[in-house]
Design a protein around this motif. Structure first.
Motif, PDB file in Angstrom:
ATOM      1  N   UNK A  55       0.835  -1.182   0.000  1.00 11.17           N
ATOM      2  CA  UNK A  55       0.000   0.000   0.000  1.00 11.17           C
ATOM      3  C   UNK A  55       0.877   1.241   0.000  1.00 11.17           C
ATOM      4  N   UNK A  56       0.543   2.162  -0.929  1.00 15.33           N
ATOM      5  CA  UNK A  56       1.226   3.452  -0.982  1.00 15.33           C
ATOM      6  C   UNK A  56       0.212   4.510  -0.597  1.00 15.33           C
ATOM      7  N   UNK A  57       0.544   5.340   0.359  1.00 16.26           N
ATOM      8  CA  UNK A  57      -0.412   6.355   0.793  1.00 16.26           C
ATOM      9  C   UNK A  57       0.203   7.734   0.629  1.00 16.26           C
ATOM     10  N   UNK A  58      -0.549   8.658   0.066  1.00 12.24           N
ATOM     11  CA  UNK A  58      -0.131  10.063   0.021  1.00 12.24           C
ATOM     12  C   UNK A  58      -1.246  10.836   0.705  1.00 12.24           C
ATOM     13  N   UNK A  59      -0.921  11.446   1.757  1.00 14.75           N
ATOM     14  CA  UNK A  59      -1.928  12.141   2.540  1.00 14.75           C
ATOM     15  C   UNK A  59      -1.543  13.589   2.714  1.00 14.75           C
ATOM     16  N   UNK A  60      -2.538  14.478   2.688  1.00 15.92           N
ATOM     17  CA  UNK A  60      -2.270  15.898   2.986  1.00 15.92           C
ATOM     18  C   UNK A  60      -3.321  16.404   3.945  1.00 15.92           C
ATOM     19  N   UNK A  61      -3.092  17.622   4.468  1.00 19.85           N
ATOM     20  CA  UNK A  61      -4.107  18.190   5.371  1.00 19.85           C
ATOM     21  C   UNK A  61      -4.681  19.468   4.782  1.00 19.85           C
ATOM     22  N   UNK A  62      -4.944  19.375   3.478  1.00 20.98           N
ATOM     23  CA  UNK A  62      -5.457  20.545   2.738  1.00 20.98           C
ATOM     24  C   UNK A  62      -6.952  20.714   2.888  1.00 20.98           C
ATOM     25  N   UNK A  63      -7.528  21.359   1.900  1.00 22.77           N
ATOM     26  CA  UNK A  63      -8.958  21.684   1.956  1.00 22.77           C
ATOM     27  C   UNK A  63      -9.838  20.483   1.620  1.00 22.77           C
ATOM     28  N   UNK A  64      -9.224  19.475   1.063  1.00 27.01           N
ATOM     29  CA  UNK A  64     -10.052  18.304   0.650  1.00 27.01           C
ATOM     30  C   UNK A  64     -10.818  18.584  -0.638  1.00 27.01           C
ATOM     31  N   UNK A  65     -11.530  17.571  -1.071  1.00 29.92           N
ATOM     32  CA  UNK A  65     -12.307  17.850  -2.304  1.00 29.92           C
ATOM     33  C   UNK A  65     -13.699  17.203  -2.235  1.00 29.92           C
TER      34      UNK A  65
ATOM     35  N   UNK B 196     -13.723  17.219   3.616  1.00 33.93           N
ATOM     36  CA  UNK B 196     -13.570  18.641   3.273  1.00 33.93           C
ATOM     37  C   UNK B 196     -13.098  19.429   4.495  1.00 33.93           C
ATOM     38  N   UNK B 197     -12.027  20.244   4.258  1.00 38.69           N
ATOM     39  CA  UNK B 197     -11.481  21.046   5.356  1.00 38.69           C
ATOM     40  C   UNK B 197     -10.393  20.322   6.161  1.00 38.69           C
ATOM     41  N   UNK B 198     -10.367  18.961   6.036  1.00 35.75           N
ATOM     42  CA  UNK B 198      -9.389  18.216   6.836  1.00 35.75           C
ATOM     43  C   UNK B 198      -8.247  17.649   6.018  1.00 35.75           C
ATOM     44  N   UNK B 199      -8.542  17.232   4.776  1.00 40.26           N
ATOM     45  CA  UNK B 199      -7.453  16.701   3.976  1.00 40.26           C
ATOM     46  C   UNK B 199      -7.883  15.593   3.055  1.00 40.26           C
ATOM     47  N   UNK B 200      -6.888  15.173   2.248  1.00 41.63           N
ATOM     48  CA  UNK B 200      -7.177  14.144   1.267  1.00 41.63           C
ATOM     49  C   UNK B 200      -6.133  13.053   1.395  1.00 41.63           C
ATOM     50  N   UNK B 201      -6.604  11.809   1.124  1.00 45.89           N
ATOM     51  CA  UNK B 201      -5.691  10.687   1.199  1.00 45.89           C
ATOM     52  C   UNK B 201      -5.860   9.855  -0.047  1.00 45.89           C
ATOM     53  N   UNK B 202      -4.716   9.700  -0.779  1.00 42.72           N
ATOM     54  CA  UNK B 202      -4.753   8.875  -1.970  1.00 42.72           C
ATOM     55  C   UNK B 202      -4.059   7.570  -1.653  1.00 42.72           C
ATOM     56  N   UNK B 203      -4.797   6.419  -1.880  1.00 41.05           N
ATOM     57  CA  UNK B 203      -4.240   5.123  -1.535  1.00 41.05           C
ATOM     58  C   UNK B 203      -4.082   4.313  -2.808  1.00 41.05           C
ATOM     59  N   UNK B 204      -2.870   3.794  -3.007  1.00 38.35           N
ATOM     60  CA  UNK B 204      -2.626   2.915  -4.126  1.00 38.35           C
ATOM     61  C   UNK B 204      -2.314   1.539  -3.581  1.00 38.35           C
ATOM     62  N   UNK B 205      -3.168   0.571  -3.994  1.00 40.72           N
ATOM     63  CA  UNK B 205      -2.952  -0.774  -3.478  1.00 40.72           C
ATOM     64  C   UNK B 205      -2.505  -1.653  -4.647  1.00 40.72           C
ATOM     65  N   UNK B 206      -1.306  -2.279  -4.407  1.00 35.69           N
ATOM     66  CA  UNK B 206      -0.741  -3.087  -5.472  1.00 35.69           C
ATOM     67  C   UNK B 206      -0.618  -4.511  -4.993  1.00 35.69           C
ATOM     68  N   UNK B 207      -1.166  -5.438  -5.849  1.00 39.23           N
ATOM     69  CA  UNK B 207      -1.090  -6.856  -5.495  1.00 39.23           C
ATOM     70  C   UNK B 207       0.348  -7.303  -5.588  1.00 39.23           C
TER      71      UNK B 207
END
Lengths: 325, 478
Positions: free
Chosen positions: B404-414, B462-473
Motif C-alpha cells: 500500500x502506498x499512501x499520500x496524505x495531505x491536510x489541505x482543503x479536501x475535495x 472537506x477542510x481536513x485533507x485528502x488521502x490517496x491510496x494505491x494498493x498493489x497486489x
C-alpha cells in the motif's frame, strides 16, 4: 374529361359499326330467289284450257276447278282466254296450243268451220286430244274426245218449264238467240221448243241477233215494237241478256216481263242479283273444270279409253232472283 | 426484328388486311352482280335469237319457194341448223315460272321445222298448192313464235321484277355502305394510329423528360419506361448510366473528403513533428544549461543552489526519459525525494514532508512518474493556497498480500463529485503540472499496468485533507 371523351369515341364507334352492318346487310342480303330451273324433261303433262269468255264469273270458277284438279293430278295447266267472243283470237290461241304440242286441250266449243278444222285436222295431225267444255261441238264435226258440261237440251227444257210455272200456260214468249247458231244454242232451243209445243196457248216469237251489242239493242227494240204483247223472254244465249235488259229498262219503269237466261254470260249473275231478270240456269262450272281435267288425265294415262263420246253432264239448277236477293 | 419496326409492320398489315378484305368483298360482290346481269342478258339474247332465226327461216323458205335452187336450199338448211342451235340454248332457261311457255316455245320451233321439212318435200314433189298452204302455216307459226317470245319476256319481266328492283336498291345501298365504311375505317385507323403513335412517343417523351432532369443535375430520380421496345432498352441503359454517374459522383465526393482530411492530417503531422522536435531540443539544452549552472554555483561556493539545480536537472532527465517504462519503486521514491527537495526550497517552512518507507517493498515495479503527479497535486491543493503551509505524508506498507502506498495531505479536501470525476478518468482541468501529466493519466496508466480497477482510491474530508491510496497486489510484482 378523358373518360367522357373515351365514352363518346366508343359510342361513335359502335354507331358506325351498326350503320355499316345494317347497310352491308342491305347490300348483301337478297331475299329474292330465282325460280328453280327444271332439269328433267317432260316431267309434267301440259294441259291448256282455252275459252273465249275469259274473266267472267262462270269461266273463273271453271278455271279454278280445273287448276285445282290439275294440281292434284300433278299436271301443269294454263288458261288462255280471249275476251268478249273474239273468235279470231280464240282460234289463234287454239292453233298456238296445237303447234305448241301440248298434251291435252280443254276448250270451249265453238261451232264454226275454223274451229272444226283445227280440232279435226290439226289436232288430230299432232295427236292432241281435245275435250270440249261448257259448250259442245258434235263429235262428228270436231273429233273431240268427249264433252264435259251441262246437258243443254235439259237446260232448255228446265228453263221453259220454269217459265210456264211462273207465267202460266198462256201468253207469248220471246226467244232471242245468236244468229250464229252454235250447237249448244240449238240444243237449248230444242229443249225449250219441245216443252212449249205441248202448250197451244203459248205463242213463241223468235228473235235473231248477232253478238254485237248495238245489234242486240236494235233487234230487241224491233221485236218489242212489233209484238208488244210479249210476256216472257228467254235469252237463249246468255251474252245477249245484258243489252236486252238495258233496252227494256229504257222503255219501262217497272219491267213487265218474265226474263230468263243462262249463267254463262258476263252479266247474268249481276242482273239476277239486281232483280232485273227473274231466273237463270245455274250450271256447275267448277265441276266442269274438275271433271274435264280429270277425264283428259285419265285418257292420257290410258285409264279410260275411249271416253264416253256422248259427254259427261254436270249438274244444273234453276236459280231465281228471289233466292239471290 | 426490332420492336418499333414490328409495331409499324403490324399497323401496316392491319390496314392492308382491312383494305384487301374490303377490296375482295367488293370485287366478289361486283363479280356476282356482273354474273347475274350477264345471265339475265344472256336469257334475253337467247330468247330473241330464236325469233330472228325463225324469221330467217321464213325468208329463206320464201326464197326457196320462188327459186328452188340448191343454193337457196343450202341457205335454208343453214338457217334451220341455226334455229336448232338457238333452240338448244334456251333449254337451260326453263324454270318453274316459265316452264309451260318455254316448252311451248320450243315445241313451236319444232312445229316450224316440221312444217319446213314438209314444205321442202312438197316443193321437191312439185306440189305447189300444198306448198303454199304449208308456207302460210309456217309464216303463222313464225308469228306465233314471235308472240310467244313476247309472252315469255313478259313472264320473265314479271318473275325478275323484284330482282331488278332489288338490284337498283342494292346499288343505292352500296353507295351508302361505301360512305359508312369509309367513315368507320377512317375512325378506326385514326384511333389505331393515335394509340400506336402514343405508344412510341410516350416513352420518348418520358425519356426526354428524364434527360432534361439529368441535364439539370438531378441524378436521383429513377427513369422508368414500361414498354417492350427499344425505348425501354434505351431507358434502362440511361437509368444505368444515371446510377453509374451517381456512384461516380459520390465516389469523387468521398475521395475529395478523404483528400481534404489527408491534407489536414499532413498539416497536423508536420506541426506535431515540428513541436516534438522543438520539445526535444529544448529539454536537452535546458538540462545542459542546468548542469552548467550547478557547476558554476558549486564553484562559486553556493552548494545549496548547486544541489537544487542538480535535483531539477535529474528530475528533468527522469521526466524526459521514463514516461513509458516501468521503473522500481526505489527509483520513483528517489525522484519523489528530489521533487520534494525542490518544493521545500520553494516553500521552506511552510511545507512539512514526512516519509515512511518499508525498505522491503522498494523492488516493486511501477509505471514511471506515477507518484510525482499525485504529490504535486497534494502540494498544489494543500500547501500553495494556505499561508501557514501544509503537511504531506508519504507511506509505503508491506502487507500480507498488498503493498500500500499512501499520500496524505491536510489541505482543503475535495468534494465527492470531483473524486467521482477523477476515478472515472474524466479529464479534469488541472493547472500548473510541472511534468505535464495529469491525475487521470496516472489512474489510467496504473489500471492498464496492473489490470484491475480499484488500484487507486481517494479518501477526502472537506477542510481536513485528502488521502490517496494505491494498493498493489504482490503477486503481480514477483
Amino acid at each position: 374529361m378523358r373518360k367522357t371523351g373515351l365514352i363518346l369515341l366508343f359510342i361513335i364507334f359502335f354507331a358506325l359499326c351498326y350503320l355499316t352492318f345494317v347497310s352491308a346487310e342491305g347490300v348483301f342480303r337478297s331475299d329474292w330467289q330465282a325460280p328453280k330451273t327444271i332439269e328433267d324433261e317432260n316431267a309434267q303433262l301440259r294441259l291448256v284450257l282455252i275459252t273465249q269468255d275469259a274473266e267472267t264469273t262462270f269461266w273463273d270458277n271453271l278455271g279454278k276447278g280445273a287448276i285445282e284438279q290439275a294440281e292434284k293430278e300433278g299436271a301443269s295447266l294454263e288458261i288462255w282466254g280471249s275476251y268478249g267472243n273474239n273468235h279470231e283470237d280464240f282460234l289463234k290461241k287454239l292453233e298456238i296450243a296445237i303447234h305448241s304440242k301440248v298434251d291435252g286441250i280443254i276448250v270451249q266449243g265453238l261451232d264454226t268451220e275454223e274451229f272444226k278444222y283445227l280440232s279435226k285436222v290439226k289436232a288430230s295431225f299432232y295427236g292432241i286430244p281435245i275435250i270440249t267444255v261448257a259448250n259442245d261441238v258434235p263429235v262428228e264435226e270436231s273429233l273431240r274426245r268427249t264433252y264435259v258440261g251441262s246437258d243443254q237440251y235439259k237446260a232448255g227444257s228446265m228453263i221453259a218449264k220454269q217459265l210456264l210455272y211462273d207465267m202460266g200456260n198462256s201468253g207469248s214468249v220471246l226467244l232471242t238467240y245468236n244468229s250464229n247458231q252454235e250447237y249448244y244454242q240449238k240444243q237449248r232451243l230444242n229443249g225449250i221448243q219441245d216443252v212449249l209445243k205441248n202448250y197451244p196457248n203459248i205463242k213463241t216469237i223468235y228473235s235473231e241477233t248477232s253478238s254485237d251489242r248495238e245489234q242486240i239493242i236494235t233487234a230487241t227494240r224491233d221485236v218489242l215494237n212489233k209484238t208488244p204483247e210479249v210476256d216472257g223472254i228467254i235469252a237463249v244465249n246468255a251474252n245477249i241478256v245484258g243489252a236486252l235488259v238495258q233496252e227494256i229498262s229504257k222503255r219501262y219503269q217497272v219491267e213487265p216481263y218474265f226474263i230468263y237466261s243462262f249463267d254463262d254470260g258476263p252479266e247474268s249473275l249481276t242482273l239476277l242479283r239486281q232483280g232485273k231478270i227473274d231466273g237463270i240456269i245455274e250450271q256447275s262450272p267448277e265441276m266442269m273444270g274438275k271433271t274435264s281435267v280429270q277425264l283428259i288425265m285419265e285418257w292420257l294415262n290410258g285409264e279410260t279409253v275411249p271416253l264416253d263420246l256422248k259427254g259427261y253432264f254436270t249438274d244444273i239448277r234453276i236459280l231465281k232472283a228471289k233466292e239471290v236477293q | 426484328m426490332t420492336s418499333i419496326q414490328k409495331k409499324i409492320l403490324i399497323l401496316t398489315s392491319v390496314i392492308l388486311a382491312i383494305m384487301v378484305t374490303i377490296w375482295i368483298a367488293l370485287t366478289y360482290y361486283n363479280y356476282k352482280t356482273q354474273n347475274q346481269y350477264n345471265d339475265i342478258l344472256q336469257r334475253y339474247i337467247s330468247l330473241n335469237e330464236v325469233t330472228s332465226a325463225s324469221q330467217q327461216v321464213i325468208t329463206d323458205l320464201n326464197n326457196y319457194m320462188l327459186t328452188p335452187s340448191s343454193g337457196n336450199l343450202r341457205q335454208l338448211n343453214l338457217s334451220k341448223d341455226k334455229i336448232q342451235e338457238a333452240k338448244y340454248e334456251i333449254f337451260p332457261l326453263r324454270n318453274e315460272e316459265n316452264d309451260f311457255a318455254l316448252t311451248n316455245y320450243i315445241n313451236l320451233i319444232d312445229s316450224l321445222l316440221e312444217t319446213t321439212d314438209r314444205l321442202i318435200m312438197f316443193i321437191s314433189g312439185k306440189d305447189m298448192e300444198a306448198a303454199a298452204i304449208e308456207f302460210s302455216e309456217a309464216t303463222r307459226i313464225s308469228n306465233y313464235i314471235a308472240e310467244m317470245k313476247l309472252t315469255i319476256l313478259d313472264t320473265e319481266l314479271k318473275t325478275y321484277d323484284r330482282f331488278y328492283r332489288n338490284i337498283i336498291v342494292q346499288s343505292e345501298e352500296l353507295i351508302k355502305l361505301g360512305v359508312w365504311l369509309i367513315l368507320l375505317i377512317t375512325f378506326i385507323l385514326l384511333f389505331i394510329s393515335y394509340w400506336f403513335s402514343l405508344s412510341i412517343t410516350r416513352p420518348v417523351y418520358k425519356l426526354t423528360q428524364a434527360a432534361n432532369e439529368l441535364s439539370q443535375g438531378k441524378f436521383d430520380i429513377q427513369i422508368k419506361v414500361e414498354t417492350n421496345d427499344e425505348i425501354s432498352f434505351l431507358a434502362k441503359t440511361f437509368d444505368r448510366m444515371r446510377i453509374n454517374i451517381n456512384n461516380l459522383i459520390s465516389e469523387i465526393k468521398q475521395k475529395a473528403q478523404l483528400e481534404h482530411e489527408l491534407q489536414q492530417n499532413k498539416l497536423l503531422l508536420q506541426e506535431s513533428q515540428f513541436r516534438s522536435l522543438q520539445s526535444q531540443i529544448n529539454p536537452h539544452f535546458l538540462f545542459n544549461t542546468l548542469n552548467t549552472l550547478s557547476k558554476k554555483a558549486y564553484l562559486e561556493g553556493s552548494e545549496e543552489t548547486s544541489d537544487l539545480l542538480v535535483s531539477v536537472a535529474s528530475l528533468l532527465r527522469y521526466n524526459l526519459k521514463r514516461i513509458d517504462r516501468a521503473v522500481t519503486l526505489a527509483e520513483e521514491v528517489a525522484v519523489l525525494r528530489q521533487y520534494m527537495d525542490i518544493q521545500k526550497a520553494r516553500f521552506t517552512q511552510r511545507l512539512k514532508f514526512f516519509i515512511e518507507i518499508d525498505e522491503s517493498c522498494l523492488d516493486l515495479k511501477i509505471p514511471a512518474l506515477t507518484l510525482q503527479p499525485i504529490i504535486e497535486n497534494a502540494v498544489i491543493h494543500a500547501v500553495e493556497p494556505k499561508e501557514e503551509g501544509g503537511t504531506i505524508w508519504f507511506r509505503i506498507f508491506n502487507q500480507a498480500e498488498w503493498i500500500t502506498l499512501e499520500i496524505e495531505d491536510d489541505g482543503t479536501g475535495m468534494p465527492k463529485e470531483k473524486i467521482e470525476q477523477i476515478l472515472n478518468e474524466r479529464t479534469v482541468q488541472t493547472e500548473g503540472h510541472s511534468t505535464g501529466i495529469g491525475f487521470s493519466n496516472v489512474i489510467k496508466r496504473l489500471r492498464l499496468f496492473y489490470g484491475y480497477e480499484d488500484v487507486l482510491m481517494i479518501e477526502s474530508t472537506e477542510g481536513k485533507g485528502t488521502k490517496v491510496i494505491i494498493k498493489i497486489l504482490k503477486k503481480r510484482s514477483t
